[in-house]
Design an enzyme around this catalytic site. Structure first.
Site, PDB file in Angstrom:
ATOM      1  N   GLU A   1      53.054  48.032  51.831  1.00  0.00           N
ATOM      2  CA  GLU A   1      52.069  48.209  52.968  1.00  0.00           C
ATOM      3  C   GLU A   1      52.570  48.494  54.190  1.00  0.00           C
ATOM      4  O   GLU A   1      51.997  49.234  54.849  1.00  0.00           O
ATOM      5  CB  GLU A   1      51.078  47.038  52.697  1.00  0.00           C
ATOM      6  CG  GLU A   1      50.155  46.973  51.622  1.00  0.00           C
ATOM      7  CD  GLU A   1      50.726  46.461  50.290  1.00  0.00           C
ATOM      8  OE1 GLU A   1      49.962  46.156  49.259  1.00  0.00           O
ATOM      9  OE2 GLU A   1      51.768  45.924  50.524  1.00  0.00           O
TER      10      GLU A   1
ATOM     11  N   PHE B   1      43.427  45.738  48.217  1.00  0.00           N
ATOM     12  CA  PHE B   1      42.444  44.500  48.668  1.00  0.00           C
ATOM     13  C   PHE B   1      42.864  44.232  50.073  1.00  0.00           C
ATOM     14  O   PHE B   1      43.952  44.334  50.407  1.00  0.00           O
ATOM     15  CB  PHE B   1      42.660  43.440  47.934  1.00  0.00           C
ATOM     16  CG  PHE B   1      42.153  43.664  46.312  1.00  0.00           C
ATOM     17  CD1 PHE B   1      40.918  43.229  46.046  1.00  0.00           C
ATOM     18  CD2 PHE B   1      43.010  44.195  45.396  1.00  0.00           C
ATOM     19  CE1 PHE B   1      40.494  43.690  44.711  1.00  0.00           C
ATOM     20  CE2 PHE B   1      42.651  44.535  44.210  1.00  0.00           C
ATOM     21  CZ  PHE B   1      41.122  44.315  43.708  1.00  0.00           C
ATOM     22  N   ALA B   2      41.885  43.852  50.968  1.00  0.00           N
ATOM     23  CA  ALA B   2      42.080  43.427  52.319  1.00  0.00           C
ATOM     24  C   ALA B   2      42.953  42.424  52.389  1.00  0.00           C
ATOM     25  O   ALA B   2      43.847  42.437  53.635  1.00  0.00           O
ATOM     26  CB  ALA B   2      40.683  43.003  53.164  1.00  0.00           C
TER      27      ALA B   2
ATOM     28  N   PHE C   1      45.858  42.149  50.919  1.00  0.00           N
ATOM     29  CA  PHE C   1      47.197  42.525  50.837  1.00  0.00           C
ATOM     30  C   PHE C   1      47.660  43.312  52.310  1.00  0.00           C
ATOM     31  O   PHE C   1      48.831  43.484  52.460  1.00  0.00           O
ATOM     32  CB  PHE C   1      47.351  43.531  50.062  1.00  0.00           C
ATOM     33  CG  PHE C   1      47.055  43.251  48.531  1.00  0.00           C
ATOM     34  CD1 PHE C   1      46.712  41.869  48.035  1.00  0.00           C
ATOM     35  CD2 PHE C   1      46.822  44.006  47.552  1.00  0.00           C
ATOM     36  CE1 PHE C   1      46.438  41.443  46.817  1.00  0.00           C
ATOM     37  CE2 PHE C   1      46.604  43.720  46.139  1.00  0.00           C
ATOM     38  CZ  PHE C   1      46.389  42.298  45.839  1.00  0.00           C
TER      39      PHE C   1
ATOM     40  N   HIS D   1      42.191  37.568  46.551  1.00  0.00           N
ATOM     41  CA  HIS D   1      41.560  39.185  46.490  1.00  0.00           C
ATOM     42  C   HIS D   1      40.089  39.066  47.140  1.00  0.00           C
ATOM     43  O   HIS D   1      39.045  39.691  46.815  1.00  0.00           O
ATOM     44  CB  HIS D   1      41.235  39.754  45.075  1.00  0.00           C
ATOM     45  CG  HIS D   1      42.636  39.783  44.227  1.00  0.00           C
ATOM     46  ND1 HIS D   1      43.422  38.769  43.645  1.00  0.00           N
ATOM     47  CD2 HIS D   1      43.139  41.142  44.218  1.00  0.00           C
ATOM     48  CE1 HIS D   1      44.576  39.486  43.313  1.00  0.00           C
ATOM     49  NE2 HIS D   1      44.455  40.715  43.392  1.00  0.00           N
TER      50      HIS D   1
END
Length: 670
Positions: free
Chosen positions: A409, A432-433, A435, A476
């Site tokens: 990321e 997913f936010a 991450f 998650h």
């Protein structure tokens, strides 16, 4: 000057000019000499207290000069704070560099940053941030734009030996290799990361060996030999332009001064300093030119005199420049690039679609509207993403624009910024936010500060599938908008309805500033709405008023909007203003204040846990600006201050939905 004019010095470097012209050799010498003379002047000014800090590149000049001379003027270079020669070789007026270092208006950052922490599109330079690693990803992004735009160009990026231990270094090399990006990764191995010697930083013989792990071509170059640097980089650059690929180059050199002047060099053995002093890149090349008859003492003295006068002239111009001033309004207006939203007519044609479909449609239409727009994320191509939002996109737009990424990321965010440098929009999907934590640094330190620091817009949207209620557990399920609402320079959107989601996502893509776009997973397939089929924007920074009443103001956003609607439906005698914020940054305080002044009571509802959250800021703002209108305490209803549990009963207890009605009744009875 510290440079000797003797012809009797012993050369310790061997120069193979390979029939380079005398004009080229003299040009390289002049390019080497200028930054050395500037540095010596700066060190004198530092001792006199006329500048505040200096990061010296003495002994390393041949790398910056050789690389810059080998590249075309319109090819991007991403230098470090010891690469003064990059800036001088790009012919930046010296007074502008001096003004930058003194925080004056003629610099590149309006006094907002120091040293070489700046970029310039005019000179095709992108300066560093102190976190080092992200600039490797920026180079990847610029190189990706070169490939997408079919430009035969190379992008060079510098890092030190210390930065090769950062995760971003490995992520950048991996992605560059997988995508075969035309990047020249330049490692200046100068022996120390501040005071930590290389044998305490890594356990391989050469940093260039790391290229093998990424199936990447790598080379080792004597970084003090200007001819070797120039000729090898010229050769590699020509080859990369013809056959785009990344190349890793390790330059062996040495830092002859401290990390910065205050650090000193007491930790370096004197015999090591003495050995490298004999390999001084300026002294050795000068002596070579004298011996070859390409330069004579008189000509050299004239060059030095010319540079001495030039430096003094530009210094005087900078010293005469007044200290920079600004206003609150000027500082605030530069946080974001100005943007006028489009005003597109919306027809009456609609279709009843889910939240997830509205997001997919908005993104699809944005891809059609902006032919260069690139979207990146894990599994977003043929698979369509874990939530299938990009399903069918590869068939419509191709894999060049719909790019699966490795699990990295941080560097993908930096790549998106690099695309923005090349005037290319990017959308990054966090699977997913939660991450986003592994991409946090470039978001808050690179994207958010870019326009304020040097006027470069970070035209990036980061999509954030978020939220609890679906039994996804602690990793998650977060609603982590508060991580970003407190970071100046980021816009944060969090729609609760399909129509808003489509219009705000299109607005986010059109906006040239970095936007965090939150998408609640529990709403994806549970909420339907009539949504215009047109390509349209909704205004960023404007809340929606879903219900109007006189008893209480309820301020909320995301999935919590639907909890509030359910509660008010059940308590049908309550007359409430229900405000759906939609945009969390910038916040529509005008709508909030107007409502609170009317009702006198306010409840703030959110999914995030309470402490340090957006509700805390809204509560404080209301207390500061509407205190005399309040008829009761500002109440907050939020999730427990715990991680999000997995089991259904525990998750229901964690979320505030069931507590909302009790708190609302208490407030109304106050």
């Amino acid at each position: 000057m510290s440079i000797s004019t003797s012809k009797n010095k012993q050369l310790t470097l061997t120069y193979d000019t390979n029939e380079l012209s005398e004009e080229t050799l003299l040009s390289l010498y002049k390019k080497l000499l200028l930054p050395r003379m500037i540095e010596e002047k700066m060190l004198l000014l530092l001792r006199q207290g006329k500048i505040s800090k200096w990061f010296s590149g003495i002994g390393q000049e041949a790398i910056a000069i050789g690389v810059t001379a080998a590249l075309a003027a319109d090819e991007y270079i991403l230098p470090m704070h010891r690469n003064l020669g990059v800036f001088t070789s790009r012919n930046i007026p010296l007074y502008r560099l001096f003004s930058q270092w003194q925080g004056k208006a003629n610099g590149f950052t309006k006094g907002r940053d120091r040293s070489f922490h700046f970029g310039s599109q005019a000179y095709h330079l992108v300066g560093m941030i102190s976190h080092l690693g992200p600039q490797l990803g920026i180079a990847n992004g610029i190189a990706l734009a070169h490939k997408l735009q079919d430009e035969a160009k190379v992008c060079a990026v510098f890092c030190g030996d210390g930065a090769t231990s950062e995760g971003d270094f490995h992520e950048a090399l991996n992605v560059a290799s997988v995508w075969q990006l035309p990047v020249l990764f330049c490692i200046e191995n100068n022996g120390y990361g501040l005071s930590t010697p290389t044998n305490e930083q890594f356990h391989c013989e050469h940093l260039a060996d790391r290229g093998k792990g990424y199936n990447m071509e790598s080379h080792i170059i004597d970084g003090n030999n200007i001819i070797e640097v120039y000729q090898k980089i010229s050769e590699l650059s020509a080859s990369i332009r013809q056959h785009p690929r990344p190349v890793l180059v390790e330059f062996k050199t040495f830092r002859m001064r401290g990390h910065e002047e205050a650090s000193g060099t007491k930790y370096v053995p004197q015999e090591l300093m003495d050995a490298w002093a004999l390999k001084d890149p300026v002294d050795n090349f000068r002596q070579f030119l004298l011996e070859e008859g390409i330069l004579d003492v008189e000509a050299d003295e004239q060059i030095q005199l010319t540079y001495k006068n030039l430096i003094q002239e530009h210094l005087q111009k900078t010293f005469a420049e007044p200290a920079i001033t600004s206003t609150v309004a000027e500082e605030l207006q530069d946080v974001f690039k100005k943007h006028l939203p489009i005003n597109t007519p919306i027809t009456k044609q609609t279709k009843n679609i889910r939240h997830v479909d509205a997001i997919a449609e908005g993104l699809y239409q944005a891809m059609e509207k902006h032919p260069s727009l690139v979207i990146m994320g894990q599994d977003i191509a043929e698979y369509g993403g874990v939530f299938k939002i990009t399903e069918g996109f590869v068939e419509a737009f191709g894999k060049e624009r719909v790019r699966n990424t490795p699990i990295c990321e941080s560097i993908i965010v930096s790549i998106a910024y690099g695309l923005a440098v090349k005037n290319t929009k990017a959308v990054v999907e966090m699977q997913f936010a939660d991450f986003v934590s592994t991409g946090f640094n470039p978001i808050v330190n690179l994207l958010a500060k870019s326009h304020y620091r040097w006027g470069q817009a970070a035209d990036v949207v980061i999509r954030m599938p978020c939220g609890a209620g679906v039994g996804a557990g602690p990793f998650h399920s977060q609603s982590n908008e508060a991580w970003f609402t407190k970071t100046p320079g980021l816009k944060v959107l969090y729609p609760a309805f399909p129509k808003d989601a489509k219009g705000l996502l299109i607005a986010a893509v059109n906006d040239p500033n970095p936007v965090m776009f939150f998408e609640h997973k529990a709403l994806y397939r549970s909420i339907y709405q009539e949504v215009p089929t047109d390509y349209y924007e909704l205004p960023i920074g404007k809340a929606g008023v879903l219900k109007e009443g006189d008893d209480v103001t309820i301020v909320t956003f995301g999935a919590s909007v639907h909890w509030a609607l359910d509660c008010l439906h059940e308590l049908d005698t309550v007359s409430a203003d229900l405000i759906d914020l939609r945009t969390l940054q910038p916040l529509d305080t005008a709508t909030i204040y107007e409502s609170v002044k009317k009702t006198g009571k306010v409840l703030i509802l959110q999914e995030d846990s309470t402490f340090g959250s957006l509700s805390s800021e809204i509560s404080a703002l209301i207390t500061e600006n509407c205190f005399e209108h309040l008829d009761g305490p500002v109440r907050r209803v939020a999730s427990l201050d715990t991680p999000i549990p997995f089991a259904k009963a525990l998750e229901a207890n964690y979320l505030p939905k069931e507590r909302l009605k009790t708190v609302l009744k208490e407030l109304l009875a106050y």
